[in-house]
Every structure is written in structure tokens, then in C-alpha cells.
Design a protein around this motif. Structure first.
Motif, PDB file in Angstrom:
ATOM      1  N   GLY A 121     -35.865  -7.036 -12.250  1.00 18.10           N
ATOM      2  CA  GLY A 121     -36.217  -7.490 -13.586  1.00 18.10           C
ATOM      3  C   GLY A 121     -37.626  -7.142 -13.997  1.00 18.10           C
TER       4      GLY A 121
ATOM      5  N   PHE B   1     -22.516 -17.468  -7.159  1.00 18.74           N
ATOM      6  CA  PHE B   1     -21.993 -16.690  -8.278  1.00 18.74           C
ATOM      7  C   PHE B   1     -20.638 -16.073  -7.943  1.00 18.74           C
TER       8      PHE B   1
ATOM      9  N   ASP C 259     -19.457 -13.483 -13.044  1.00 20.83           N
ATOM     10  CA  ASP C 259     -20.793 -13.875 -13.504  1.00 20.83           C
ATOM     11  C   ASP C 259     -21.716 -12.662 -13.558  1.00 20.83           C
TER      12      ASP C 259
ATOM     13  N   GLU D 243     -21.190 -10.607 -16.459  1.00 18.67           N
ATOM     14  CA  GLU D 243     -21.800 -11.231 -17.623  1.00 18.67           C
ATOM     15  C   GLU D 243     -23.281 -10.864 -17.731  1.00 18.67           C
ATOM     16  N   LEU D 244     -23.942 -10.789 -16.577  1.00 19.28           N
ATOM     17  CA  LEU D 244     -25.353 -10.377 -16.590  1.00 19.28           C
ATOM     18  C   LEU D 244     -25.469  -8.952 -17.124  1.00 19.28           C
TER      19      LEU D 244
ATOM     20  N   SER E  89     -25.393  -9.030 -20.673  1.00 13.84           N
ATOM     21  CA  SER E  89     -26.668  -9.481 -21.240  1.00 13.84           C
ATOM     22  C   SER E  89     -27.674  -8.337 -21.290  1.00 13.84           C
ATOM     23  N   LEU E  90     -27.674  -7.534 -20.240  1.00 11.22           N
ATOM     24  CA  LEU E  90     -28.578  -6.376 -20.227  1.00 11.22           C
ATOM     25  C   LEU E  90     -28.214  -5.437 -21.368  1.00 11.22           C
ATOM     26  N   ASP E  91     -26.918  -5.203 -21.531  1.00  8.87           N
ATOM     27  CA  ASP E  91     -26.463  -4.309 -22.599  1.00  8.87           C
ATOM     28  C   ASP E  91     -26.810  -4.859 -23.972  1.00  8.87           C
ATOM     29  N   ALA E  92     -26.642  -6.194 -24.128  1.00 12.27           N
ATOM     30  CA  ALA E  92     -26.881  -6.805 -25.434  1.00 12.27           C
ATOM     31  C   ALA E  92     -28.335  -6.649 -25.851  1.00 12.27           C
ATOM     32  N   ASN E  93     -29.220  -6.541 -24.886  1.00 13.37           N
ATOM     33  CA  ASN E  93     -30.633  -6.387 -25.219  1.00 13.37           C
ATOM     34  C   ASN E  93     -31.091  -4.936 -25.108  1.00 13.37           C
TER      35      ASN E  93
ATOM     36  N   PHE F  17     -27.260  -7.857  -7.063  1.00 15.58           N
ATOM     37  CA  PHE F  17     -26.326  -8.978  -7.054  1.00 15.58           C
ATOM     38  C   PHE F  17     -25.021  -8.698  -6.315  1.00 15.58           C
TER      39      PHE F  17
ATOM     40  N   ILE G  79     -30.754 -19.288  -9.127  1.00 11.96           N
ATOM     41  CA  ILE G  79     -30.304 -18.002  -8.598  1.00 11.96           C
ATOM     42  C   ILE G  79     -30.130 -18.048  -7.085  1.00 11.96           C
TER      43      ILE G  79
END
Lengths: 423, 269
Positions: free
Chosen positions: B27, B136, B140, B143-144, B147-151, B196, B221
């Protein structure tokens, strides 16, 4: 804001003019600060620095289906997120917020009590005390359902565009490869090396070269540049390449070979869409008496070859007066002959090299030019075919993005007898 | 390739003192350590670096093949140790980097005086049959990735000029902060998968150097039972629980984190 407030204030000050309207609005806004917070068209959330929820507005509670007591002091902000969002929060969001003191427009999803998910855009700032010490985190949350749908569409379009671009590049690369020989022919007594520099991965360039056996221990080689780029130029490149090879087998005289190509281009591309190219064609014959090779070069408007000799000198080999191939029905083609002695190296190139911008990185417009190219040869001689190509590649690297046209180079070199090489 | 510029290595602190190397997790980049570095600098030579693909590392050095497993990162780590030649070091790995430390120490124990595993997890995915709870499910993790794609849209417009910039440029101050936690979405996806989806539970027993497991008291986490698992599987390891909420104790509780690192590194070197 509440209707009662409106009426009370409005009634009392009805006839006092525009100045008092302002006072009235101001009072209205003052009165409703709490209401504005609670029922703002976005969610408000304040948390402690560790993310524990300290305050939350009614809008957000309604969106998610919580009562204040469910959240305040009980839950962490990240617990309102989906699991994936929580991972993103821990690994990106929270560290960036710490670093910058603010973070804006992050796309996340909140989980409502009924299990549904609400796409939101989240902006947070760290509120600081008088001494600059962080006190708490303030967060605004916008409903992003419509916007997310739009962005998802945009993202899909972008991914589709990325895929198409990859496909186009793969296609271009493949097409480019078919226009060049996979490997150069192995000529006994000759060291050969070539390089093709692709200026754009999106377009097929129009440069080409080849080296191939002809009858009776002779060899043909050519290097050329079709005017233009892209698929239309590639079709001409392909035509030029097989015409040159076929013509050389039919009659290996270099002037006849280029004359043949000129006829074909004139014939195929007459009228509104003329296509032309510059080419240099060479016929290589081993020199049984003096060693090395006898080379006859014919040029149709192509930049002259560079000869780097065993004694460390270098010169260009002028082929003056040769005309572009494909323009006139009877193009004038000029020839020159050269003896390539042991230790000598001959370099053919396209003008992508000499017309490259030398300092593109700092916005300069200087082109490399023929003189610098000759100096390059003088500095390099004596050399070998592989040494020459590796030096040219190094040179192209220094130009970087300044090489705006494709560049083909082909070097041939007669190695010295083994005993000499030991020196 | 020059390993130092590849990984944007920065060496600071006391020359000649025992060496502490700090490795950031998924990250972000070496700036994650900025709150603990001042304290550690007083006692140690401190080595900071960015993993390839993160921060101001040389992005041209990144390849899907090399960095699709922790082995590529472990190779980088050992290359760094060799290049810097600072003798056996105390390696501090946060999150996924803790497992890089485990793998590197298993392969070349002589390079390490000790390991500090900060908020480690050897496996994020639950394995109910083995009675293992990583916290996890595979969904899950998908889904992360979403989230990376959405941003991703926000990233590409705002960040491309910075990330495409010349990594050799010296005036990095501003760039460091602006590139913090932002990376090419392609690289982020691959690193997220490595982070992950790796399972290094079996590697823990191969650690033969002193190890400190430092976990957070409340970490979504890497929950406490995962820290306890790591502690139980590494022979002779110590366990400390830092009073920190979240997955990043070096940000949430820097003093306590620095003190734990310093006490451990000071005792073993």
C-alpha cells in the motif's frame, strides 16, 4: 431547515427592506447550523484518531439504518466498510490521511444494517489543535450511486480501450516482424548484424531490410524506407520486399532490380494514391583475388552508406542523382562499387537515425545530421558489424524520444584473418 | 542494475552502529516509518527502502514475473543486504514484509542478527479444515481488488505525471509525499495478490535467528490470534502486543513501536 423558523422571522421583519433580508438570512443560517449538520445532503462523521466514531449525522444514520447509540463510541469507521474497503482503508486511506492531514474523493462502499451496500465518495480531514497536534478526524460522505455507475462504465470503457490498444500493439508488432527477416542469411566470410528501432508501438513503420543468397555464391542485400506509416505503408513495404527478392533472382544487376521495383510501384500505385520509397540495393561477390567482397550498390534516393575501414578512416559512399523509387516511370538509379577488405565495415541506414532530434528531452529541435553521423563512423572505425550495431543502438538510446521515425540499420563486416585479429 | 536506486535506498542514523532495516508493507512506501525513524536514528544505522513498484523505486525494474511471488521481493532483500554489506542486520518487516524477512532469514540466516515481525500474517485466508483463522475469505480479497480498481480513475489522471517522472531526479522531497501510497494500479493488483494470497505458515519454523513478533492490540487485518500463531510457530520467538488500533503501529503508536524495535535490536546486536 424548519418552516416554523422561516415564518416567525419573516413575519416580524416583513417591511424592513433588503438590508434586513440579509440579517434575516444570517439569523436563519445561525439558527439552523445544527439542523444543517444533521440533515445535510451528505453524511457527516467525526472520529477519534484511531477511527472510533464520536459523532455522526442523521443523514448517514438514515442511509445505513443505524441509531446513534449503535455507532457512537461503539464502532470504528472502518467497520462501516465492506471487507475489501476495510483492507483499502488500512493499507491506503488511513496512512495517506496521516501523511497529508486530508484525503479526498476516495471511492468506498458502506454496509447498511439491511445488508445492502452504498457506494460513496469519502473525504476526510484531520482537525488539529492550536499546537498543531491532531485531535480528531472529520469525514464527509457523499452518496455516489449514480456517479459510481457512471465511473464503472468509464472504467469498463477504459479497460476495453486498454485491451484494444494491447491488441493493436500485438498486431502491429507481429506485422512488423513479418516485414523483416527473422534472421539474416549466414554469409561465409562475412559478419552481418542489423537492428530495427520501432519509434511507435502503435503504428507499423515503413523501413525494411534483408540479406539473402543469390545464384553462384553471390548475395543480395537491401535496406529501404517506404514513405508513410501504418497499414497502407506496410502493404507497400511487403510489396517492395518480395519484389526486390524476386527481381534479384530474375536478374541480379542492382540497377535492374531497382528498375523492376520502380515499375511495379508505378504500376500498382498509379493515379490518386502514388506510393514511393527510397532503397539501397547491394550485390555482394566474394573477391577471390584480394580477399573480402566486391559490392555494387544501387541507390534510389536513399541516404548514402557509411564505410568504416580497417585503417580507422571512414567515409560516406555517395550515390548521387538516384531518384525516389515509384515516382517516375523511368527513375534514374545511380550505382557505386566498393571493395570491402578484411577489417572493413559497411553500414546502411534509414534517415530515422540522421533526422533524430538530439536533445528532445529538453525540448530541443536539433537534428543529428549527416556530419555527426560521419563523425560517429570516424570515431568508431575500425569496428565490426556487431560493434557497429551496438554503437548505433547506444546512440539511439541517447536520443530517447527524439527518434520520431522508425530506423533500420544493417552492417556488414569482413573479419580479418584469424592471426590478425589477435593483435 | 544499481540496487540502491532500484529500491530508492536511504541510509541514515549513526554510522558504525548496529543496523536496523525497515521494510514497508503493501500500500505505501518507506514514509510509513517517518515517525519511528528519529528515535531509531539515535541508536542505530537505519536503512530505509521502497519495494520495487512502490514509492520512488525504479518502476522500470518491475515485472509481473519477478514480483508475482514473495520470492522476487526476497531476492531483492538479499541483494540489498549484499550490496550494502553492513553485516548481520535487524530486519523490521511490516505486514507482508514480515514474511519476506522470514523467507530471507530462512534462506540466508547469516545475513540477519534478528527479525522484527510487525503486524505479521503468514496467511490471510481462513483454512477451517486446519483450524486456521486468517481473518479473510478469498471473496474478501476480490473485494479489495475492486476497491483498488474503483480508485483507479482518480489515480491515473492525478498521478501518472509523477510516477512517469525520472526516478533518478534528486529533488524528491515533494514527490515523496505526493507519491505516498499511490502506485500503478497494475502493480497494486499484483502486489495485493502476493500480499493476501500467499501462505507462508510452513516457513515460520525455518526461522533460526532471534525473532520478535510485535502485533497490534486491535488490528482488522492481522488479528491477535494470528500474531499468537506466528509466535508459536517460530522457535524461541518473543511476542509483544502494542497498544495500537489498526494495522500500522508505526503510525498509530510510534513511540511504543520504536521502543520495542530498539529494545530488541539493542539486545541482540
Amino acid at each position: 431547515m424548519s418552516k416554523t423558523n422561516d415564518e416567525e422571522h419573516g413575519g416580524a421583519r416583513e417591511d424592513e427592506g433588503p438590508v434586513d433580508d440579509r440579517a434575516q438570512f444570517s439569523a436563519l443560517l445561525e439558527d439552523s447550523a445544527e439542523d444543517l449538520y444533521e440533515h445535510a445532503p451528505c453524511g457527516y462523521l467525526s472520529t477519534q484518531l484511531d477511527g472510533r466514531i464520536a459523532k455522526v449525522n442523521t443523514t448517514l444514520l438514515d442511509w445505513l439504518g443505524y441509531q446513534p447509540e449503535d455507532l457512537v463510541g461503539r464502532k470504528y469507521f472502518s467497520e462501516l466498510l465492506t471487507v475489501g474497503g476495510r483492507l483499502y482503508h488500512e493499507t491506503h486511506f488511513a496512512p495517506m490521511l496521516r501523511m497529508h492531514g486530508e484525503i479526498s474523493g476516495i471511492a468506498l462502499e458502506l454496509k447498511a444494517t439491511d445488508g445492502s451496500r452504498l457506494p460513496v465518495l469519502v473525504t476526510s480531514t484531520v482537525k488539529k489543535g492550536g499546537g498543531g497536534q491532531p485531535l480528531l478526524i472529520r469525514t464527509t460522505i457523499f452518496d455516489a450511486r449514480d456517479r459510481r455507475a457512471y465511473e464503472t462504465e468509464l472504467l469498463r470503457a477504459r479497460q476495453a480501450a486498454d485491451r484494444e490498444r494491447d491488441r493493436l500493439q500485438a498486431l502491429t508488432t507481429t506485422l512488423q516482424k513479418t516485414l523483416l527477416p527473422p534472421t539474416l542469411a549466414n554469409v561465409p566470410g562475412l559478419d552481418v548484424c542489423a537492428h530495427y528501432h520501432v519509434a511507435s508501438v502503435d503504428e507499423v513503420g515503413g523501413d525494411f531490410y534483408d540479406l539473402f543468397p543469390l545464384a553462384a555464391g553471390t548475395w543480395g542485400m537491401f535496406l529501404g524506407d517506404v514513405c508513410g506509416k501504418g497499414v497502407a505503408a506496410a502493404a507497400v513495404t511487403s510489396l517492395a520486399r518480395y519484389t526486390l527478392r524476386a527481381a534479384a533472382v530474375y536478374h541480379p544487376d542492382p540497377v535492374a532490380v531497382l528498375g523492376n521495383l520502380n515499375t511495379v510501384l508505378n504500376h500498382e500505385y498509379n493515379g490518386a494514391d502514388p506510393r514511393f520509397c527510397t532503397v539501397v540495393f547491394g550485390l555482394l561477390t566474394p573477391d577471390r583475388v584480394h580477399g573480402g567482397f566486391q559490392i555494387t550498390l544501387a541507390s534510389g534516393g536513399h541516404p548514402p552508406a557509411l564505410l568504416m575501414r580497417a585503417d580507422g578512416t571512414a567515409d560516406i559512399l555517395p550515390t548521387p542523382g538516384g531518384q525516389l523509387i515509384g515516382v517516375l516511370p523511368d527513375a534514374h538509379i545511380s550505382t557505386t562499387t566498393v571493395h570491402l577488405a578484411p577489417g572493413d565495415t559497411l553500414l546502411l541506414h534509414t534517415d530515422g537515425l540522421t533526422e533524430a532530434h538530439t536533445n528532445a528531452a529538453i525540448g530541443g529541435g536539433e537534428r543529428y545530421g549527416d556530419d555527426a553521423f560521419l563523425d560517429f563512423g570516424r570515431a568508431l572505425a575500425p569496428t565490426t558489424a556487431t560493434g557497429t550495431i551496438s554503437a548505433v543502438r547506444g546512440l539511439l538510446d541517447t536520443f530517447g524520444t527524439g527518434v520520431d521515425d522508425d530506423t533500420a540499420v544493417l552492417a556488414i563486416h569482413v573479419p580479418r584473418p584469424h592471426s590478425d585479429e589477435q593483435q | 542494475m544499481d540496487v540502491r536506486s532500484r529500491n530508492h535506498v536511504r541510509v541514515t542514523g549513526r554510522t558504525g552502529a548496529p543496523v536496523v532495516m525497515l521494510a514497508h508493507g503493501f500500500g505505501c512506501d518507506q514514509n510509513m516509518w517517518r515517525l519511528v525513524v528519529p528515535e531509531l536514528e539515535r541508536h542505530f544505522t537505519v536503512v530505509l527502502f521502497d519495494h520495487v513498484g512502490a514509492g520512488n523505486s525504479d518502476l522500470t525494474a518491475w515485472s509481473r514475473e519477478r514480483y508475482s511471488t514473495l520470492d522476487g521481493y526476497t531476492d531483492d532483500l538479499l541483494e540489498l543486504c549484499r550490496e550494502l554489506a553492513l553485516g548481520p542486520i535487524t530486519f523490521v518487516g511490516h505486514s507482508v514484509s514480515a514474511m519476506m524477512g522470514v523467507l530471507a532469514a530462512a534462506r540466508e540466516p547469516e545475513a540477519f542478527a534478528g527479525l522484527v515481525l510487525l503486524a505479521p500474517s503468514p496467511c490471510f485466508i481462513d483454512e477451517p479444515d486446519a483450524g486456521y483463522r486468517g481473518g479473510f475469505s478469498a471473496e474478501d480479497i476480490d473485494e479489495l481488488l475492486e476497491s483498488l480498481d474503483a480508485n483507479y480513475l482518480g489515480w491515473s489522471g492525478a498521478m501518472a505525471p509523477v510516477v512517469m517522472g525520472n526516478p533518478q531526479r534528486p529533488e524528491l522531497g515533494e514527490e515523496l509525499t505526493s507519491s505516498f501510497c499511490r502506485t500503478d494500479p497494475e502493480i497494486a493488483r499484483v502486489f495485493a495478490r502476493v500480499t493476501f494470497l500467499s501462505d507462508n505458515r510452513a516457513d515460520l519454523a525455518r526461522v533460526a535467528v532471534p525473532a520478535l513478533v510485535a502485533q497490534c492490540s486491535s488490528d482488522a487485518i492481522a488479528p491477535p490470534e494470528v500474531g499468537a500463531f506466528v509466535h508459536a510457530r517460530i522457535p524461541g520467538s518473543q511476542l509483544v502486543t502494542l497498544n495500537a488500533t489498526g494495522h500500522c503501529p508505526q503510525l498509530a503508536a510510534p513511540e511504543e513501536t520504536a521502543a520495542a524495535i530498539a529494545a530488541f535490536a539493542g539486545a541482540i546486536q
